[in-house]
Design an enzyme around this catalytic site. Structure first.
Site, PDB file in Angstrom:
ATOM      1  CD  GLU A   1       2.179  10.441  -0.681  1.00  0.00           C
ATOM      2  OE1 GLU A   1       3.233   9.860  -0.959  1.00  0.00           O
ATOM      3  OE2 GLU A   1       1.267   9.918  -0.027  1.00  0.00           O
TER       4      GLU A   1
ATOM      5  CD  GLU B   1      -2.799  -1.252   0.047  1.00  0.00           C
ATOM      6  OE1 GLU B   1      -3.107  -0.196  -0.543  1.00  0.00           O
ATOM      7  OE2 GLU B   1      -3.191  -2.365  -0.347  1.00  0.00           O
TER       8      GLU B   1
ATOM      9  CB  CYS C   1      -1.533   6.735   3.189  1.00  0.00           C
ATOM     10  SG  CYS C   1      -2.554   5.780   4.291  1.00  0.00           S
TER      11      CYS C   1
HETATM   12  P1  NAD Z   1       9.116   5.167   2.909  1.00  0.00           P
HETATM   13  O1  NAD Z   1       8.840   4.492   1.616  1.00  0.00           O
HETATM   14  O2  NAD Z   1      10.146   6.207   2.939  1.00  0.00           O
HETATM   15  O3  NAD Z   1       9.548   4.089   3.985  1.00  0.00           O
HETATM   16  C1  NAD Z   1       8.758   2.953   4.249  1.00  0.00           C
HETATM   17  C2  NAD Z   1       9.660   1.879   4.795  1.00  0.00           C
HETATM   18  O4  NAD Z   1      10.498   1.416   3.739  1.00  0.00           O
HETATM   19  C3  NAD Z   1      10.598   2.351   5.919  1.00  0.00           C
HETATM   20  O5  NAD Z   1      10.694   1.354   6.895  1.00  0.00           O
HETATM   21  C4  NAD Z   1      11.908   2.519   5.176  1.00  0.00           C
HETATM   22  O6  NAD Z   1      13.032   2.424   6.013  1.00  0.00           O
HETATM   23  C5  NAD Z   1      11.842   1.353   4.215  1.00  0.00           C
HETATM   24  N1  NAD Z   1      12.749   1.406   3.069  1.00  0.00           N
HETATM   25  C6  NAD Z   1      13.181   2.497   2.389  1.00  0.00           C
HETATM   26  N2  NAD Z   1      14.000   2.109   1.387  1.00  0.00           N
HETATM   27  C7  NAD Z   1      14.064   0.762   1.421  1.00  0.00           C
HETATM   28  C8  NAD Z   1      14.727  -0.234   0.644  1.00  0.00           C
HETATM   29  N3  NAD Z   1      15.496   0.089  -0.382  1.00  0.00           N
HETATM   30  N4  NAD Z   1      14.563  -1.531   0.977  1.00  0.00           N
HETATM   31  C9  NAD Z   1      13.770  -1.885   2.021  1.00  0.00           C
HETATM   32  N5  NAD Z   1      13.122  -0.991   2.783  1.00  0.00           N
HETATM   33  C10 NAD Z   1      13.262   0.312   2.493  1.00  0.00           C
HETATM   34  O7  NAD Z   1       7.723   5.715   3.484  1.00  0.00           O
HETATM   35  P2  NAD Z   1       7.446   6.512   4.854  1.00  0.00           P
HETATM   36  O8  NAD Z   1       8.010   7.884   4.732  1.00  0.00           O
HETATM   37  O9  NAD Z   1       7.819   5.707   6.050  1.00  0.00           O
HETATM   38  O10 NAD Z   1       5.866   6.582   4.830  1.00  0.00           O
HETATM   39  C11 NAD Z   1       5.190   7.526   4.081  1.00  0.00           C
HETATM   40  C12 NAD Z   1       4.611   6.930   2.817  1.00  0.00           C
HETATM   41  O11 NAD Z   1       3.817   5.814   3.158  1.00  0.00           O
HETATM   42  C13 NAD Z   1       3.683   7.888   2.087  1.00  0.00           C
HETATM   43  O12 NAD Z   1       3.929   7.805   0.714  1.00  0.00           O
HETATM   44  C14 NAD Z   1       2.297   7.363   2.439  1.00  0.00           C
HETATM   45  O13 NAD Z   1       1.316   7.712   1.512  1.00  0.00           O
HETATM   46  C15 NAD Z   1       2.550   5.894   2.499  1.00  0.00           C
HETATM   47  N6  NAD Z   1       1.551   5.201   3.294  1.00  0.00           N
HETATM   48  C16 NAD Z   1       0.588   4.495   2.633  1.00  0.00           C
HETATM   49  C17 NAD Z   1      -0.412   3.840   3.349  1.00  0.00           C
HETATM   50  C18 NAD Z   1      -1.476   3.054   2.626  1.00  0.00           C
HETATM   51  O14 NAD Z   1      -2.186   2.281   3.264  1.00  0.00           O
HETATM   52  N7  NAD Z   1      -1.622   3.222   1.336  1.00  0.00           N
HETATM   53  C19 NAD Z   1      -0.415   3.903   4.743  1.00  0.00           C
HETATM   54  C20 NAD Z   1       0.590   4.622   5.381  1.00  0.00           C
HETATM   55  C21 NAD Z   1       1.566   5.265   4.644  1.00  0.00           C
END
Ligand code: NAD
Length: 542
Positions: free
Chosen positions: A425, A293, A327
């Site tokens: 976003e 998601e 999100c």
């Molecule tokens: P992010 O993508 O920066 O990080 C998410 C996770 O991925 C973190 O734990 C991060 O450390 C990890 N990560 C980053 N690079 C990686 C890699 N190369 N390999 C493995 N893991 C990696 O997102 P964020 O800033 O934590 O959250 C915000 C985003 O999440 C927004 O875009 C928001 O819309 C989305 N979000 C979506 C939902 C949904 O249900 N659709 C819910 C909550 C948040």
């Protein structure tokens, strides 16, 4: 072996407590906030049930007061990620074979612990570590976390009921095997409940996980892990591995035993993981399940028959609660010119009334954004709008990161429906509004449908119910969670299963059967009571 067929009943949603001054829950929470503020903790990795410390450390700081250190955490190196994979594979032997009612009972026990003994702990850790006010923390780290745990136990009984038909000469059965291998779970900072569910949904179905939590939500996520252990989760079923996403992701994706990824976060990160898996496809034992998601560019579409005050209040809450870091947060809005004067004055009135500051002051509606990167990103969009001829800022527009990462709730009005902040976003407290001529309703609906690549949440406001229904139809693929006369945030487990399509993810609807089904690989077993004894078929013997 107990052979009873057991179903967990449909649970009620966890009640949201009020935390009024001098209430028992408020007193407990105040004490716990003080305790966590005074006593920084150490956050080790937890692999195979054991605490692991490495030579590399980092600090967990409060977003609203970044000089205050809440915890020191240890970062995984490649060696610990491999240890976590091995521990998950080892635990799989027992966990995948365990009666599902025992698995469910561990989830239900965790829910009870969060509802009572650890309610204040979960709230305080989420408030301080992720800068959520009391209400935002209560609905997330307590209520939604509990709901996910309890509803999963209920939904799984419904899934396990599904069986193929049998006949007198044969018996057909469906066995709900967990996936073969381990599930890599990658959680975002913004919801403690999502971090819990990303692990507990596959775990409920008999899988084991390697969990990479977001660095900016480590405090609450660590307490969660401890609660899972106290609830009786066997060692190695979930392995808690903080550290660099890139490093942990590289080792996890290199394992031939990768059975699936359960991800919530940005579109960019999910696309990267998907591509890496695709590049290494021949090397996996099974096709990894990819469930993600991701982001959104969620809209509010206002019909000329809408009630201006309802629009303004819901736009303000929908866009700015938790600093727009949901999100599902509204980040673009379409308002007919006939309603604009009233909507605008109400939005400005609320904006000047709502205060921003520390989470321990319950009067504050707005707190800090998560970190410096997010602060700079928000200010970049705001400054871009300030410099654009087609945009005007009617509320907010300032930020200050000297003590904490504070960005004022900012409302941009633009004459360009494809302005940068209408399309991309931002994930912060920025709402951009496009005002349309009432007689251009149809083309503006089409604009709303085609402006952004995402399809997560959207809301329409209208008193004309036929018009609302029409918009619902025309915006069918623009949002996986669609609201009529309500803000586009605040989905509740069991009531509004959550997820969006297009660039917003695989839409497997967290908090429901659709998601749980992704974590099993069914086996069909046919038993024949009269095995064939003649190779020829009847017609061949005429
Ligand atoms: P992010 O993508 O920066 O990080 C998410 C996770 O991925 C973190 O734990 C991060 O450390 C990890 N990560 C980053 N690079 C990686 C890699 N190369 N390999 C493995 N893991 C990696 O997102 P964020 O800033 O934590 O959250 C915000 C985003 O999440 C927004 O875009 C928001 O819309 C989305 N979000 C979506 C939902 C949904 O249900 N659709 C819910 C909550 C948040």
């Amino acid at each position: 072996m107990n052979n009873a067929i057991y179903n967990f009943p449909l649970p009620a949603n966890e009640p949201v407590l009020e935390y009024k001054k001098n209430s028992p829950e408020r007193n407990q929470l105040d004490d716990e906030l003080k305790r966590q503020l005074r006593n920084p903790i150490e956050i080790p990795l937890i692999i195979g049930g054991k605490e692991v410390r490495t030579a590399q450390t980092g600090q967990v700081r409060m977003p609203h007061n970044h000089s205050h250190v809440l915890a020191t955490y240890y970062k995984a190196t490649e060696k610990e990620v491999q240890m976590a994979i091995d521990a998950a594979l080892e635990a799989h032997r027992i966990w995948s074979d365990l009666s599902w009612t025992v698995r469910a009972s561990i989830l239900l026990k965790a829910a009870e612990l969060i509802s009572g003994k650890y309610r204040a702990v979960m709230n305080a850790a989420t408030m301080l570590g992720q800068s959520k006010n009391i209400y935002q923390s209560e609905i997330d780290s307590v209520c939604e976390t509990i709901d996910f745990l309890k509803f999963n136990a209920y939904f799984v009984s419904r899934i396990y009921e599904m069986q193929p038909r049998s006949a007198f000469n044969q018996l057909n059965k469906m066995e709900f095997r967990p996936l073969e291998g381990f599930v890599f779970t990658v959680s975002p900072f913004n919801f403690t409940s999502i971090a819990s569910n990303l692990n507990m949904a596959p775990v409920m179905m008999g899988n084991t996980t390697v969990w990479k939590p977001a660095t900016t939500s480590l405090l609450s996520n660590y307490y969660l892990m401890k609660i899972f252990q106290e609830a009786g989760l066997p060692d190695g079923v979930i392995n808690f591995v903080p550290g660099s996403g890139a490093l942990i992701g590289k080792v996890a994706l290199a394992s031939p035993d990768l059975a699936g990824i359960h991800f919530t976060g940005s579109n960019t990160t999910f696309n990267y993981l998907w591509k890496e898996v695709a590049d290494q496809l021949p090397h996996y034992k099974s096709y990894p399940r990819l469930i993600g998601e991701t982001g959104g560019k969620n809209f509010i579409f206002v019909h000329p028959t809408a009630v201006p005050k309802e629009v303004a209040v819901n736009a303000f809450r929908g866009a700015f609660e938790y600093q727009g870091q949901k999100c599902s947060a509204a980040s673009r809005m379409y308002v007919p010119v006939s309603l604009w004067t009233e909507v605008k004055s109400e939005l400005i009135r609320i904006s000047s009334d709502a205060t921003m500051g520390d989470v321990t002051n319950p009067g504050n509606f707005i707190n800090a954004v998560i970190d410096e990167g997010s602060f700079d990103n928000c200010m970049d969009y705001i400054n871009y709008a300030k410099a654009s001829d087609d945009s005007e800022i009617i509320a907010g527009g300032n930020g200050n990161k000297s003590v904490g990462y504070f960005v004022e709730p900012t409302i941009i009005v633009t004459s360009n429906p494809k302005a940068r902040s209408m399309e991309e976003e931002i994930f912060g407290p920025v709402l951009t509004i496009f005002i349309y001529e009432d007689n251009r309703l149809q083309e503006t609906i089409e604009l709303c449908n085609t402006t952004s690549p995402y399809g997560l949440t959207g809301a329409v406001f209208a008193r004309d119910r036929v018009a609302a229904s029409d918009m619902c139809e025309q915006l069918r693929y623009a949002a996986g969670n669609f609201y009529i006369n309500d803000k586009p945030t605040g989905a509740i487990v069991g009531l509004q299963p959550f997820g969006g399509s297009r660039a917003s993810g695989t839409n497997d609807k967290a908090g429901g059967e659709f998601n749980l089904i992704r974590w099993i690989s069914p086996r069909t077993i046919k038993e024949t009571f009269q095995p064939a004894t003649e190779y020829r078929y009847g017609y061949m013997m005429e």
